[in-house]
Design a protein around this motif. Sequence first.
Motif, PDB file in Angstrom:
ATOM      1  N   HIS A  86       0.027  -2.043  -4.222  1.00  0.00           N
ATOM      2  CA  HIS A  86      -0.975  -1.396  -4.655  1.00  0.00           C
ATOM      3  C   HIS A  86      -0.837   0.050  -4.433  1.00  0.00           C
ATOM      4  O   HIS A  86      -0.396   0.483  -3.198  1.00  0.00           O
ATOM      5  CB  HIS A  86      -2.280  -2.009  -4.073  1.00  0.00           C
ATOM      6  CG  HIS A  86      -2.560  -3.363  -4.893  1.00  0.00           C
ATOM      7  ND1 HIS A  86      -3.545  -4.041  -4.445  1.00  0.00           N
ATOM      8  CD2 HIS A  86      -2.004  -3.897  -5.782  1.00  0.00           C
ATOM      9  CE1 HIS A  86      -3.549  -5.356  -5.313  1.00  0.00           C
ATOM     10  NE2 HIS A  86      -2.590  -5.074  -6.071  1.00  0.00           N
ATOM     11  N   ILE A 122      -3.312  -8.552   1.987  1.00  0.00           N
ATOM     12  CA  ILE A 122      -3.567  -7.486   3.023  1.00  0.00           C
ATOM     13  C   ILE A 122      -3.856  -8.064   4.520  1.00  0.00           C
ATOM     14  O   ILE A 122      -4.524  -9.137   4.372  1.00  0.00           O
ATOM     15  CB  ILE A 122      -4.867  -6.769   2.684  1.00  0.00           C
ATOM     16  CG1 ILE A 122      -4.756  -6.143   1.331  1.00  0.00           C
ATOM     17  CG2 ILE A 122      -5.402  -5.621   3.580  1.00  0.00           C
ATOM     18  CD1 ILE A 122      -5.850  -4.987   0.854  1.00  0.00           C
ATOM     19  N   CYS A 178     -10.648  -3.734   4.768  1.00  0.00           N
ATOM     20  CA  CYS A 178      -9.617  -2.745   4.298  1.00  0.00           C
ATOM     21  C   CYS A 178      -9.367  -3.612   2.951  1.00  0.00           C
ATOM     22  O   CYS A 178      -9.518  -4.589   2.730  1.00  0.00           O
ATOM     23  CB  CYS A 178      -8.253  -2.893   5.025  1.00  0.00           C
ATOM     24  SG  CYS A 178      -6.971  -1.806   4.355  1.00  0.00           S
ATOM     25  N   TYR A 231     -10.974   6.505   1.245  1.00  0.00           N
ATOM     26  CA  TYR A 231     -10.169   5.917   0.256  1.00  0.00           C
ATOM     27  C   TYR A 231      -8.870   6.647  -0.145  1.00  0.00           C
ATOM     28  O   TYR A 231      -9.176   7.890   0.106  1.00  0.00           O
ATOM     29  CB  TYR A 231     -10.686   5.671  -1.109  1.00  0.00           C
ATOM     30  CG  TYR A 231     -11.216   6.559  -2.006  1.00  0.00           C
ATOM     31  CD1 TYR A 231     -12.463   7.440  -1.431  1.00  0.00           C
ATOM     32  CD2 TYR A 231     -10.553   7.041  -2.821  1.00  0.00           C
ATOM     33  CE1 TYR A 231     -12.986   8.242  -2.478  1.00  0.00           C
ATOM     34  CE2 TYR A 231     -11.209   7.955  -3.804  1.00  0.00           C
ATOM     35  CZ  TYR A 231     -12.256   8.772  -3.426  1.00  0.00           C
ATOM     36  OH  TYR A 231     -12.709   9.760  -4.240  1.00  0.00           O
ATOM     37  N   MET A 256      -5.789   2.312  -1.686  1.00  0.00           N
ATOM     38  CA  MET A 256      -6.371   1.576  -0.669  1.00  0.00           C
ATOM     39  C   MET A 256      -7.631   2.308  -0.044  1.00  0.00           C
ATOM     40  O   MET A 256      -7.768   3.478  -0.365  1.00  0.00           O
ATOM     41  CB  MET A 256      -5.400   1.785   0.653  1.00  0.00           C
ATOM     42  CG  MET A 256      -3.784   0.964   0.281  1.00  0.00           C
ATOM     43  SD  MET A 256      -2.843   0.777   1.548  1.00  0.00           S
ATOM     44  CE  MET A 256      -3.519  -0.737   2.600  1.00  0.00           C
ATOM     45  N   ARG A 308      -2.099   8.222   5.380  1.00  0.00           N
ATOM     46  CA  ARG A 308      -1.654   7.315   4.294  1.00  0.00           C
ATOM     47  C   ARG A 308      -0.212   7.959   4.239  1.00  0.00           C
ATOM     48  O   ARG A 308       0.007   8.357   3.358  1.00  0.00           O
ATOM     49  CB  ARG A 308      -2.209   7.385   3.108  1.00  0.00           C
ATOM     50  CG  ARG A 308      -1.814   6.321   2.103  1.00  0.00           C
ATOM     51  CD  ARG A 308      -2.186   5.241   2.077  1.00  0.00           C
ATOM     52  NE  ARG A 308      -1.520   4.278   1.196  1.00  0.00           N
ATOM     53  CZ  ARG A 308      -1.745   3.960   0.013  1.00  0.00           C
ATOM     54  NH1 ARG A 308      -2.660   4.732  -0.687  1.00  0.00           N
ATOM     55  NH2 ARG A 308      -1.483   3.372  -0.719  1.00  0.00           N
ATOM     56  N   GLN A 314      -0.721  -3.406   3.354  1.00  0.00           N
ATOM     57  CA  GLN A 314      -0.432  -4.449   2.150  1.00  0.00           C
ATOM     58  C   GLN A 314       0.809  -4.715   1.760  1.00  0.00           C
ATOM     59  O   GLN A 314       1.711  -3.768   1.900  1.00  0.00           O
ATOM     60  CB  GLN A 314      -1.527  -4.084   1.306  1.00  0.00           C
ATOM     61  CG  GLN A 314      -1.419  -2.396   0.989  1.00  0.00           C
ATOM     62  CD  GLN A 314      -0.589  -2.249  -0.514  1.00  0.00           C
ATOM     63  OE1 GLN A 314      -0.093  -3.216  -1.073  1.00  0.00           O
ATOM     64  NE2 GLN A 314      -0.573  -0.879  -0.968  1.00  0.00           N
ATOM     65  N   GLU A 364       2.100   1.091   1.801  1.00  0.00           N
ATOM     66  CA  GLU A 364       1.990  -0.143   2.485  1.00  0.00           C
ATOM     67  C   GLU A 364       0.848  -0.274   3.549  1.00  0.00           C
ATOM     68  O   GLU A 364       0.344  -1.099   3.774  1.00  0.00           O
ATOM     69  CB  GLU A 364       2.908  -0.871   2.839  1.00  0.00           C
ATOM     70  CG  GLU A 364       3.784  -0.508   3.754  1.00  0.00           C
ATOM     71  CD  GLU A 364       5.059   0.334   3.353  1.00  0.00           C
ATOM     72  OE1 GLU A 364       4.681   0.799   2.118  1.00  0.00           O
ATOM     73  OE2 GLU A 364       5.872   0.488   4.084  1.00  0.00           O
ATOM     74  N   SER A 403      -7.287  -3.076  -1.235  1.00  0.00           N
ATOM     75  CA  SER A 403      -6.449  -2.416  -2.018  1.00  0.00           C
ATOM     76  C   SER A 403      -6.700  -2.703  -3.487  1.00  0.00           C
ATOM     77  O   SER A 403      -7.064  -3.784  -3.749  1.00  0.00           O
ATOM     78  CB  SER A 403      -4.925  -2.436  -1.922  1.00  0.00           C
ATOM     79  OG  SER A 403      -4.669  -4.041  -1.800  1.00  0.00           O
TER      80      SER A 403
END
Lengths: 116, 114
Positions: free
Chosen positions: A29, A4, A91, A48, A32, A68, A25, A72, A93
């Motif tokens: 994942h 990350i 931050c 989140y 996040m 989001r 990232q 990534e 993930s």
Amino acid sequence: DGGITQSPKYLFRKEGQNVTLSCEQNLNHDAMYWYRQDPGQGLRLIYYSQIVNDFQKGDIAEGYSVSREKKESFPLTVTSAQKNPTAFYLCASSLPGLGSGANVLTFGAGSRLTVL
Amino acid sequence: AQSVAQPEDQVNVAEGNPLTVKCTYSVSGNPYLFWYVQYPNRGLQFLLKYITGDNLVKGSYGFEAEFNKSQTSFHLKKPSALVSDSALYFCAVRDLSGTYKYIFGTGTRLKVLA
């Protein structure tokens, strides 16, 4: 190497300005997170996101916003409505599931924001 | 509500002595428990986790933790402390109520004295 990346590492803001902290990232994942760290208070959850185009407020979301749009990327904007934004922002993930690496939070190196 | 408590702000231990950093939790159902370590101005690094199985969990850098369901504890231990173990340690629990939230304790600063 997977990981990350948070940027910038240090940021100075004048009162009344919005600033955006970057979090990227390459771990593939799904989930996040953004946490705020203040001395003696541990980590407090700001926002989140469990999947792309969806996010949830954490315990201290007032004065912050996120997006989001890509799996990534999970940028955090600290708005002028946040009255005490000076803090260390982390931050993270994670990958839900049952595998050996599942459910473990991977953290970035953090961004330190100072309001002048 | 799920919560984690770390009752000690700081723990001091002499190098070579065993160390314990305490953590208690309050969750509904079976807990997912974690320990992380933070060095100055850095992100947190994963040490170990308990999800199911053996109550004694072994992790990175010689650390281990014991899950005790009756005492709702998950204390971090190491048989012989090193000066380089000096750092901030966080216990965390994952919310299993349908979200992917993680709740952290307030942290314990470990100081290993040479």
